[in-house]
Every structure is written in structure tokens, then in C-alpha cells.
Motif scaffolding. Structure first.
Motif, PDB file in Angstrom:
ATOM      1  N   ARG A 190      13.787  38.769  91.357  1.00  3.85           N
ATOM      2  CA  ARG A 190      14.724  39.325  90.394  1.00  3.85           C
ATOM      3  C   ARG A 190      14.191  39.090  88.978  1.00  3.85           C
ATOM      4  O   ARG A 190      13.521  38.087  88.724  1.00  3.85           O
ATOM      5  CB  ARG A 190      16.094  38.656  90.555  1.00  3.85           C
ATOM      6  CG  ARG A 190      17.244  39.520  90.135  1.00  3.85           C
ATOM      7  CD  ARG A 190      18.577  38.874  90.491  1.00  3.85           C
ATOM      8  NE  ARG A 190      19.033  39.126  91.859  1.00  3.85           N
ATOM      9  CZ  ARG A 190      19.567  40.276  92.286  1.00  3.85           C
ATOM     10  NH1 ARG A 190      19.698  41.301  91.476  1.00  3.85           N
ATOM     11  NH2 ARG A 190      19.964  40.414  93.532  1.00  3.85           N
ATOM     12  N   LEU A 248      18.208  48.116  99.788  1.00  7.21           N
ATOM     13  CA  LEU A 248      18.703  47.428  98.592  1.00  7.21           C
ATOM     14  C   LEU A 248      20.087  46.830  98.779  1.00  7.21           C
ATOM     15  O   LEU A 248      20.375  45.735  98.298  1.00  7.21           O
ATOM     16  CB  LEU A 248      18.744  48.404  97.416  1.00  7.21           C
ATOM     17  CG  LEU A 248      17.498  48.453  96.529  1.00  7.21           C
ATOM     18  CD1 LEU A 248      17.791  49.184  95.238  1.00  7.21           C
ATOM     19  CD2 LEU A 248      17.013  47.039  96.257  1.00  7.21           C
ATOM     20  N   GLN A 249      20.948  47.575  99.524  1.00 10.27           N
ATOM     21  CA  GLN A 249      22.310  47.060  99.746  1.00 10.27           C
ATOM     22  C   GLN A 249      22.261  45.687 100.417  1.00 10.27           C
ATOM     23  O   GLN A 249      22.927  44.751  99.992  1.00 10.27           O
ATOM     24  CB  GLN A 249      23.103  48.039 100.631  1.00 10.27           C
ATOM     25  CG  GLN A 249      23.478  49.339  99.939  1.00 10.27           C
ATOM     26  CD  GLN A 249      24.197  49.108  98.623  1.00 10.27           C
ATOM     27  OE1 GLN A 249      24.998  48.187  98.497  1.00 10.27           O
ATOM     28  NE2 GLN A 249      23.899  49.928  97.616  1.00 10.27           N
ATOM     29  N   GLN A 250      21.417  45.604 101.457  1.00 11.64           N
ATOM     30  CA  GLN A 250      21.321  44.333 102.197  1.00 11.64           C
ATOM     31  C   GLN A 250      20.740  43.211 101.345  1.00 11.64           C
ATOM     32  O   GLN A 250      20.955  42.036 101.616  1.00 11.64           O
ATOM     33  CB  GLN A 250      20.430  44.520 103.439  1.00 11.64           C
ATOM     34  CG  GLN A 250      21.071  45.347 104.525  1.00 11.64           C
ATOM     35  CD  GLN A 250      20.071  45.664 105.633  1.00 11.64           C
ATOM     36  OE1 GLN A 250      19.195  44.874 105.949  1.00 11.64           O
ATOM     37  NE2 GLN A 250      20.205  46.845 106.210  1.00 11.64           N
ATOM     38  N   SER A 286      15.445  48.469  91.489  1.00 14.34           N
ATOM     39  CA  SER A 286      16.732  48.846  90.886  1.00 14.34           C
ATOM     40  C   SER A 286      16.580  50.105  90.049  1.00 14.34           C
ATOM     41  O   SER A 286      17.465  50.978  90.042  1.00 14.34           O
ATOM     42  CB  SER A 286      17.264  47.707  90.003  1.00 14.34           C
ATOM     43  OG  SER A 286      17.327  46.517  90.745  1.00 14.34           O
ATOM     44  N   GLN A 318      21.454  42.565  98.314  1.00 10.63           N
ATOM     45  CA  GLN A 318      22.337  42.132  97.219  1.00 10.63           C
ATOM     46  C   GLN A 318      22.750  40.663  97.308  1.00 10.63           C
ATOM     47  O   GLN A 318      22.670  39.945  96.340  1.00 10.63           O
ATOM     48  CB  GLN A 318      23.573  43.047  97.112  1.00 10.63           C
ATOM     49  CG  GLN A 318      23.276  44.383  96.430  1.00 10.63           C
ATOM     50  CD  GLN A 318      22.384  44.292  95.199  1.00 10.63           C
ATOM     51  OE1 GLN A 318      22.560  43.398  94.370  1.00 10.63           O
ATOM     52  NE2 GLN A 318      21.425  45.204  95.071  1.00 10.63           N
ATOM     53  N   GLY A 319      23.156  40.224  98.502  1.00 10.07           N
ATOM     54  CA  GLY A 319      23.680  38.864  98.586  1.00 10.07           C
ATOM     55  C   GLY A 319      22.618  37.776  98.763  1.00 10.07           C
ATOM     56  O   GLY A 319      22.944  36.591  98.832  1.00 10.07           O
ATOM     57  N   LEU A 369      15.916  44.142  90.645  1.00 11.18           N
ATOM     58  CA  LEU A 369      15.131  43.636  91.781  1.00 11.18           C
ATOM     59  C   LEU A 369      13.770  44.303  91.755  1.00 11.18           C
ATOM     60  O   LEU A 369      13.677  45.519  91.582  1.00 11.18           O
ATOM     61  CB  LEU A 369      15.817  43.981  93.103  1.00 11.18           C
ATOM     62  CG  LEU A 369      16.942  43.072  93.593  1.00 11.18           C
ATOM     63  CD1 LEU A 369      17.477  43.611  94.921  1.00 11.18           C
ATOM     64  CD2 LEU A 369      16.468  41.633  93.776  1.00 11.18           C
TER      65      LEU A 369
END
Ligand SMILES: *Cc1c(COP(=O)(O)O)cnc(C)c1O
Length: 386
Positions: free
Chosen positions: A277, A4-6, A315, A8-9, A354
């Protein structure tokens, strides 16, 4: 399992592919094949260049249904002698490409096509190796739009014409008849359907031997093995053992005969997810809609075949657990059929979440369109553990 961190952008929607799962799937397949068995990956399921290269590196062949796919397969590193080419409507340029590149064989679906291939091969001073695609009139327990093995479907040559078309091959100087090809449909989970195909092929082989035709070096049984759309976590790798064993047990191969498979969905289906999203939650008197930024232009299977894809709110997994609510999960495209799933239980979901539409590795990205002037989804890959 999703980083999930990856995510984000990254601009949503996008496809996320688990290349480790693909590697594991390919090694299962390779461990099951005998020396006389050959697996060709059906390129139409997903022609992403990185995925094609990984499959080519594992040593599989390619099953193509257009000149474009032949090019994509060659560029990805599939050797021409492992490429088979099927399709009811092969254009002259596509046939020439196959001939010039020296592909393993053309899976031919009619006499007119056979004659055109012969003429083009003569012009190029080549011999075309040909398998005849026979319509075995075997039904499959799957969606009507993805059945292909019944007489009412457009595919293949009628069984009753088989002998005469093989004889026609021997009259054509630039045609080399090398075998029979079949494909009964897709997303098949009942091994009895593959058993029925095996028994039909046995019957046909006996008929040919009675007619004195002994030149069937290759039997290609097509693909069609299904995947578990409801439980991708529980069944990430389809049961290739049961599938191959069904043929091993029921298909009576002659000495020296080579058995070919053409699997698409079962190889790449579970490795892919469409990540989207949530744009809005909208409620009316009778419904609660979860509106995503991904739609039927990114993943058309639900609209086209009533297909089911598991939806996960990624999420919400990081929040405290809530009572599930029922949502209609829909896309933004201006079509009433732009619905992924109705009355679907999700944890409390809000704008910005997400979500993952699972099991979208096959017939997903490759079928994406720009309808509504939408942008094609990009693809991202997991980093292999091994
Ligand atoms: C589509 C197709 C396949 C692959 O089908 P899957 O269900 O994805 O395994 C194999 N052979 C032919 C001729 C096809 O058209």
C-alpha cells in the motif's frame, strides 16, 4: 486479474500467488519432457509449503541446497529418490540427513566434501550416490552476482580435475559415482548460453570416454532459465520449449543417459506478486517519491541485484485514466538501497493506493528478513479456476 475486493481487508504487504498460472506452467513442462528427462524444482526460489506441494503433486523432483530444504521438500511430498542436493558447504548433519533419507544424489563440489560424505556414509552403512559438479568455465549473459559457471566463482570442481576426482570416487568404498552436474547461473535468456554449456559437456564426455570412464549415467545441466520481468502479462510462462530444445539439439547424450534440469525462477517467478500500500507521496525540488509499506525486507532483489520488478498501481486502474508522472518507488526501511525503482512512470498515485510488484514469485518471499524488526510478509493464494 487481481481480486481487489478480496485484498481490501488484508494487512499489507503480502505475497499473492496465482496457483492457476503455476498449474499451467507445470503442465507445459510435463508436456515437453521425454522419458529420459527429469525436472527438479530448485526449492531455494520459493519454499512456501503450498507451492512446494503443488509442484510435488505435478511429479517434479526437488533440487535442494541445504538440509532445511531437504526437510521442506520431504514434508511437501517430494519422494526422496527425486531429491538432488547441491551446495559448496554441506554440514555433517545435512549430509547425514540426505544419507538417512536416501536422496537420489549428492552434487559434490570438492574432494574434501567427497571424503567426508564417504566417511559419514560408512558410519551409517550406506552408499552415497554422487554427481560431480563441474565448473564448465562457461559465462552467462546475466548479472555478475548470479553467474556461477566461471572459474572465478566458488562453485564446482575445475574441469581439469574431473578425471582424477572420478578416479577418487572409485577408491572410496561408500561412494557411487553416477554422473556430472553443472549450473552456469540464473536469469539467462540467451539460449546460446545453454548451447555453450551443451558443447562443453560434449567435449567433457569425449574426454572421459578417451580416458575409459563410461559410468556417466546422469547429466544434470542445472537451471537458470530467465523470465520476462518487463512484460509478465505478455510472457507469463517462460519459453521452456526453446530451453529444452536447445539441449535436445546440442547435447549429445549416450544411450540410456538421463538428463536432469533444475529450474527455479522460471517455474515460480511469474506466479507471484508483492502487494503493498502507498503510505505517502513526498516531493522535493528534484524528485517525487512514492513510499510503500513494503520494502527490501519483503523483496530484496532490487537492492541486492539491481533487479527490476514491474510496478502497477491497482487502485488507479479503477479510476479515470491520468497522465503518468515519474516516481521513485521506495520502501520504509532505513537503508538508502531500499528502492524498488527510480524515475518510474505511474498514473497519479495517492496515499492508500494498492500497488503490485510483479514477477516476485522467485527469490522474493523466501529471502524476506525481519530487519528493522519488521514482520515477515504473509502469503495468499488465488482460487484455481479449473
Ligand atoms: C539456484 C540454483 C538453481 C536454480 O536456478 P534458477 O535460475 O532459479 O533456475 C539450480 N541449480 C543450482 C545448483 C542452483 O544453485
Amino acid at each position: 486479474m487481481f481480486p481487489l475486493q478480496q485484498f481490501q481487508g488484508i494487512q499489507t504487504p503480502f505475497y499473492y500467488y496465482d496457483t492457476q498460472l503455476l498449474a499451467d506452467t507445470l503442465s507445459v513442462i510435463n508436456s515437453l519432457l521425454d522419458d529420459n528427462m527429469h525436472m527438479h524444482y530448485a526449492v531455494k526460489a520459493n519454499a512456501n509449503p503450498r507451492i512446494l506441494s503443488q509442484i510435488a503433486e505435478a511429479g517434479l523432483g526437488a533440487d535442494c541446497v541445504s538440509g532445511g530444504e531437504i526437510r521442506a521438500a520431504l514434508e511437501a511430498g517430494f519422494p526422496a529418490e527425486k531429491i538432488v542436493y547441491a551446495g559448496v558447504g554441506k554440514s555433517d548433519w545435512e549430509i547425514r540427513l540426505g544419507l538417512e533419507q536416501g536422496i537420489f544424489c549428492f552434487n559434490v563440489e570438492s574432494i574434501p566434501e567427497l571424503e567426508v560424505i564417504n566417511d559419514l556414509a560408512a558410519e551409517l552403512n550406506r552408499t552415497a550416490s554422487v554427481c560431480l559438479r563441474i565448473n564448465p568455465n562457461v559465462g552467462a549473459h546475466t548479472h555478475a552476482n548470479i553467474q556461477t559457471g566461471l572459474s572465478e566463482n566458488k562453485f564446482g570442481i575445475d574441469m581439469q580435475d574431473m578425471e582424477s576426482v572420478i578416479r577418487r570416487c572409485s577408491e572410496l568404498a561408500n561412494i557411487n559415482f553416477i554422473g556430472l552436474h553443472f549450473h552456469i547461473g540464473s536469469q539467462i535468456l540467451e539460449m546460446d548460453d545453454f548451447k555453450a554449456l551443451s558443447l562443453r559437456i560434449n567435449e567433457l564426455q569425449e574426454r572421459l570416454e578417451t580416458a575409459g570412464i563410461l559410468s556417466v549415467r546422469n547429466i544434470n545441466v542445472g537451471g537458470g532459465l530467465g523470465i520476462d520481468y518487463s512484460d509478465p502479462e505478455g510472457h507469463p510462462i517462460p519459453d521452456f520449449k526453446a530451453y529444452i530444445d536447445t539441449y535436445r539439439q546440442h547435447l549429445h547424450l549416450r544411450p540410456g543417459q538421463q538428463l536432469h534440469f533444475e529450474c527455479g525462477r522460471s517455474i515460480v517467478g511469474q506466479m507471484g506478486s508483492l502487494i503493498a500500500r502507498v503510505l505517502y507521496i513526498k516531493e522535493n525540488a528534484i524528485k517525487r517519491f512514492c513510499i510503500l509499506d513494503a520494502g527490501m525486507t519483503d523483496l530484496i532483489r532490487p537492492a541486492l541485484y539491481d533487479a527490476y520488478h514491474k510496478v502497477e498501481n491497482l487502485s488507479a486502474m479503477e479510476r479515470e485514466e491520468t497522465e503518468p508522472l515519474l516516481y521513485d518507488v521506495v520502501g520504509p526501511v532505513c537503508e538508502s538501497s531500499d528502492v524498488f525503482v527510480k524515475y518510474y512512470a505511474l498514473p497519479f498515485t495517492q496515499r492508500g493506493d494498492l500497488v503490485a510488484l510483479r514477477s516476485a514469485g522467485a527469490y522474493g518471499e523466501i529471502m524476506a528478513s525481519q530487519y528493522n524488526c519488521r514482520t515477515l510478509p504473509k502469503a495468499y493464494f488465488s482460487l484455481n479456476k479449473k
